[in-house]
Scaffold this motif. Structure first.
Motif, PDB file in Angstrom:
ATOM      1  N   CYS A  13       4.981 -15.497   6.383  1.00 19.51           N
ATOM      2  CA  CYS A  13       3.653 -15.065   6.822  1.00 19.51           C
ATOM      3  C   CYS A  13       3.289 -15.828   8.095  1.00 19.51           C
ATOM      4  N   GLN A  31       6.727  -2.148   3.518  1.00 19.09           N
ATOM      5  CA  GLN A  31       5.892  -3.146   4.166  1.00 19.09           C
ATOM      6  C   GLN A  31       6.222  -4.507   3.586  1.00 19.09           C
ATOM      7  N   SER A  39      -1.574 -10.540   2.219  1.00 21.14           N
ATOM      8  CA  SER A  39      -1.720  -9.706   3.412  1.00 21.14           C
ATOM      9  C   SER A  39      -0.465  -8.859   3.550  1.00 21.14           C
ATOM     10  N   ARG A  40      -0.626  -7.680   4.142  1.00 15.89           N
ATOM     11  CA  ARG A  40       0.469  -6.723   4.273  1.00 15.89           C
ATOM     12  C   ARG A  40       0.803  -6.509   5.745  1.00 15.89           C
ATOM     13  N   PHE A  41       2.096  -6.469   6.016  1.00 14.39           N
ATOM     14  CA  PHE A  41       2.582  -6.314   7.385  1.00 14.39           C
ATOM     15  C   PHE A  41       3.470  -5.084   7.459  1.00 14.39           C
ATOM     16  N   LEU A  50       4.944  -8.744  12.475  1.00 15.94           N
ATOM     17  CA  LEU A  50       4.242  -9.878  11.880  1.00 15.94           C
ATOM     18  C   LEU A  50       3.122 -10.383  12.793  1.00 15.94           C
ATOM     19  N   GLU A  54      -2.069  -6.524  13.471  1.00 13.89           N
ATOM     20  CA  GLU A  54      -1.475  -5.341  12.846  1.00 13.89           C
ATOM     21  C   GLU A  54      -1.470  -5.432  11.325  1.00 13.89           C
ATOM     22  N   ALA A  55      -1.831  -6.592  10.779  1.00 13.22           N
ATOM     23  CA  ALA A  55      -1.778  -6.813   9.331  1.00 13.22           C
ATOM     24  C   ALA A  55      -2.980  -6.199   8.633  1.00 13.22           C
TER      25      ALA A  55
END
Length: 87
Positions: A13, A31, A39-41, A50, A54-55
């Motif tokens: 992360c 993802q 949190s999702r990327f 990353l 954009e997360a």
């Protein structure tokens, strides 16, 4: 195109705690999800993106652990309010 296990093992992360990421596959695609803050990327054309901008932040925000390990999660308790404290 899936992320290789070798690459996944070194990705982290981008928040200050640099927690490991896990790969999650949904109907929308793949993802990366932070194991701490959730949190999702996105993965775009097989490339992990990353970037904080954009997360999709986790429930308490990017870099803030999703759950306090010393206290069970209580969805009725607003973040920041701790039982037994006065403010």
């Amino acid at each position: 195109m899936s992320i290789s296990a070798d690459l996944l093992s070194i990705l982290a992360c981008p928040s200050a705690d640099h927690a490991p990421l896990r790969l999650e596959t949904t109907t929308a695609g793949e993802q990366l999800v932070c194991t701490s803050c959730l949190s999702r990327f996105p993965i775009s054309d097989g490339i992990p993106v990353l970037l904080a901008d954009e997360a999709t932040p986790g429930p308490r925000g990017l870099g803030t652990p999703a759950a306090d390990p010393d206290q069970p999660a209580d969805p009725a308790q607003p973040a920041g309010d701790q039982p037994g404290t006065t403010g």
